[in-house]
Design a protein around this motif. Structure first.
Motif, PDB file in Angstrom:
ATOM      1  N   LEU A   9      31.686  25.855  71.866  1.00  0.00           N
ATOM      2  CA  LEU A   9      32.153  24.898  71.009  1.00  0.00           C
ATOM      3  C   LEU A   9      33.337  25.282  70.070  1.00  0.00           C
ATOM      4  O   LEU A   9      34.054  24.449  69.657  1.00  0.00           O
ATOM      5  N   ILE A  10      33.628  26.512  70.042  1.00  0.00           N
ATOM      6  CA  ILE A  10      34.763  26.932  69.261  1.00  0.00           C
ATOM      7  C   ILE A  10      36.103  26.639  70.288  1.00  0.00           C
ATOM      8  O   ILE A  10      36.927  26.153  69.746  1.00  0.00           O
ATOM      9  N   LEU A  11      35.884  27.086  71.439  1.00  0.00           N
ATOM     10  CA  LEU A  11      36.996  26.824  72.350  1.00  0.00           C
ATOM     11  C   LEU A  11      37.222  25.282  72.509  1.00  0.00           C
ATOM     12  O   LEU A  11      38.457  24.770  72.646  1.00  0.00           O
ATOM     13  N   SER A  12      36.006  24.500  72.637  1.00  0.00           N
ATOM     14  CA  SER A  12      36.489  22.965  72.745  1.00  0.00           C
ATOM     15  C   SER A  12      37.217  22.278  71.396  1.00  0.00           C
ATOM     16  O   SER A  12      37.857  21.503  71.607  1.00  0.00           O
ATOM     17  N   ALA A  13      36.805  22.799  70.255  1.00  0.00           N
ATOM     18  CA  ALA A  13      37.427  22.452  69.148  1.00  0.00           C
ATOM     19  C   ALA A  13      38.865  22.961  69.056  1.00  0.00           C
ATOM     20  O   ALA A  13      39.738  21.917  68.548  1.00  0.00           O
ATOM     21  N   LEU A  14      39.192  24.076  69.381  1.00  0.00           N
ATOM     22  CA  LEU A  14      40.281  24.456  69.414  1.00  0.00           C
ATOM     23  C   LEU A  14      41.189  23.598  70.281  1.00  0.00           C
ATOM     24  O   LEU A  14      42.194  23.404  70.222  1.00  0.00           O
ATOM     25  N   PHE A  15      40.601  23.377  71.526  1.00  0.00           N
ATOM     26  CA  PHE A  15      41.363  22.611  72.532  1.00  0.00           C
ATOM     27  C   PHE A  15      41.731  21.086  72.066  1.00  0.00           C
ATOM     28  O   PHE A  15      42.918  20.695  72.138  1.00  0.00           O
ATOM     29  N   ILE A  16      40.616  20.643  71.235  1.00  0.00           N
ATOM     30  CA  ILE A  16      41.112  19.231  70.882  1.00  0.00           C
ATOM     31  C   ILE A  16      42.162  19.170  69.708  1.00  0.00           C
ATOM     32  O   ILE A  16      42.685  18.417  69.818  1.00  0.00           O
ATOM     33  N   ALA A  17      41.971  20.298  68.844  1.00  0.00           N
ATOM     34  CA  ALA A  17      42.904  20.468  67.875  1.00  0.00           C
ATOM     35  C   ALA A  17      44.306  20.402  68.508  1.00  0.00           C
ATOM     36  O   ALA A  17      45.360  19.706  67.971  1.00  0.00           O
ATOM     37  N   VAL A  18      44.541  21.286  69.432  1.00  0.00           N
ATOM     38  CA  VAL A  18      45.769  21.516  70.191  1.00  0.00           C
ATOM     39  C   VAL A  18      46.258  20.224  70.845  1.00  0.00           C
ATOM     40  O   VAL A  18      47.335  19.906  70.793  1.00  0.00           O
ATOM     41  N   MET A  19      45.295  19.332  71.442  1.00  0.00           N
ATOM     42  CA  MET A  19      45.903  18.236  71.910  1.00  0.00           C
ATOM     43  C   MET A  19      46.238  17.051  70.861  1.00  0.00           C
ATOM     44  O   MET A  19      47.146  16.300  71.070  1.00  0.00           O
ATOM     45  N   ILE A  20      45.494  16.928  69.709  1.00  0.00           N
ATOM     46  CA  ILE A  20      45.901  16.240  68.831  1.00  0.00           C
ATOM     47  C   ILE A  20      47.264  16.702  67.979  1.00  0.00           C
ATOM     48  O   ILE A  20      47.949  15.536  68.011  1.00  0.00           O
ATOM     49  N   TYR A  21      47.369  17.808  67.896  1.00  0.00           N
ATOM     50  CA  TYR A  21      48.529  18.295  67.542  1.00  0.00           C
ATOM     51  C   TYR A  21      49.901  17.947  68.391  1.00  0.00           C
ATOM     52  O   TYR A  21      50.897  17.387  68.029  1.00  0.00           O
ATOM     53  N   PHE A  22      49.590  18.097  69.731  1.00  0.00           N
ATOM     54  CA  PHE A  22      50.641  17.654  70.752  1.00  0.00           C
ATOM     55  C   PHE A  22      50.834  16.110  70.758  1.00  0.00           C
ATOM     56  O   PHE A  22      52.185  15.558  70.785  1.00  0.00           O
ATOM     57  N   THR A  23      49.761  15.302  70.630  1.00  0.00           N
ATOM     58  CA  THR A  23      49.912  13.874  70.519  1.00  0.00           C
ATOM     59  C   THR A  23      50.805  13.559  69.270  1.00  0.00           C
ATOM     60  O   THR A  23      51.527  12.433  69.628  1.00  0.00           O
ATOM     61  N   ILE A  24      50.484  13.828  68.120  1.00  0.00           N
ATOM     62  CA  ILE A  24      51.052  13.634  67.064  1.00  0.00           C
ATOM     63  C   ILE A  24      52.556  13.922  67.223  1.00  0.00           C
ATOM     64  O   ILE A  24      53.705  13.105  66.826  1.00  0.00           O
ATOM     65  N   ASP A  25      52.935  15.153  67.562  1.00  0.00           N
ATOM     66  CA  ASP A  25      54.136  15.633  67.957  1.00  0.00           C
ATOM     67  C   ASP A  25      55.228  14.834  68.789  1.00  0.00           C
ATOM     68  O   ASP A  25      56.129  14.429  68.339  1.00  0.00           O
ATOM     69  N   ILE A  26      54.395  14.402  69.823  1.00  0.00           N
ATOM     70  CA  ILE A  26      55.343  13.336  70.779  1.00  0.00           C
ATOM     71  C   ILE A  26      55.542  11.952  70.187  1.00  0.00           C
ATOM     72  O   ILE A  26      56.593  11.469  70.283  1.00  0.00           O
ATOM     73  N   PHE A  27      54.286  11.502  69.733  1.00  0.00           N
ATOM     74  CA  PHE A  27      54.566  10.072  69.005  1.00  0.00           C
ATOM     75  C   PHE A  27      55.439  10.113  67.831  1.00  0.00           C
ATOM     76  O   PHE A  27      56.312   9.301  67.764  1.00  0.00           O
ATOM     77  N   SER A  28      55.800  11.214  67.319  1.00  0.00           N
ATOM     78  CA  SER A  28      56.567  11.154  66.250  1.00  0.00           C
ATOM     79  C   SER A  28      58.114  11.316  66.658  1.00  0.00           C
ATOM     80  O   SER A  28      59.223  10.952  65.880  1.00  0.00           O
ATOM     81  N   LYS A  29      58.274  11.857  67.686  1.00  0.00           N
ATOM     82  CA  LYS A  29      59.735  11.855  68.375  1.00  0.00           C
ATOM     83  C   LYS A  29      60.004  10.857  69.302  1.00  0.00           C
ATOM     84  O   LYS A  29      61.210  10.978  69.738  1.00  0.00           O
ATOM     85  N   THR A  30      59.416   9.858  69.644  1.00  0.00           N
ATOM     86  CA  THR A  30      59.418   8.550  70.480  1.00  0.00           C
ATOM     87  C   THR A  30      59.340   7.367  69.764  1.00  0.00           C
ATOM     88  O   THR A  30      58.617   7.279  68.798  1.00  0.00           O
TER      89      THR A  30
END
Length: 57
Positions: A9-30
């Protein structure tokens, strides 16, 4: 809850948080290609070329 389930559960939550961070980062640059406006430099170049054409006639 077993130890392996907690780790999962901890690793799953960490993975989802990292994916959300990268998604927001990509959307802000394009931007959506249809939403791009003409750059001011291009507009100035078009106006200058029109002036040159009308002066030469």
């Amino acid at each position: 809850m077993t130890r392996s389930k907690k780790i999962f559960l901890i690793l799953s939550a960490l993975f989802i948080a990292v994916m959300i961070y990268f998604t927001i980062d990509i959307f802000s640059k394009t931007t959506f290609p249809g939403a791009k406006k003409q750059q001011p430099e291009r507009i100035e170049q078009q106006v200058d070329s029109l002036r040159k054409d009308t002066l030469s006639q």
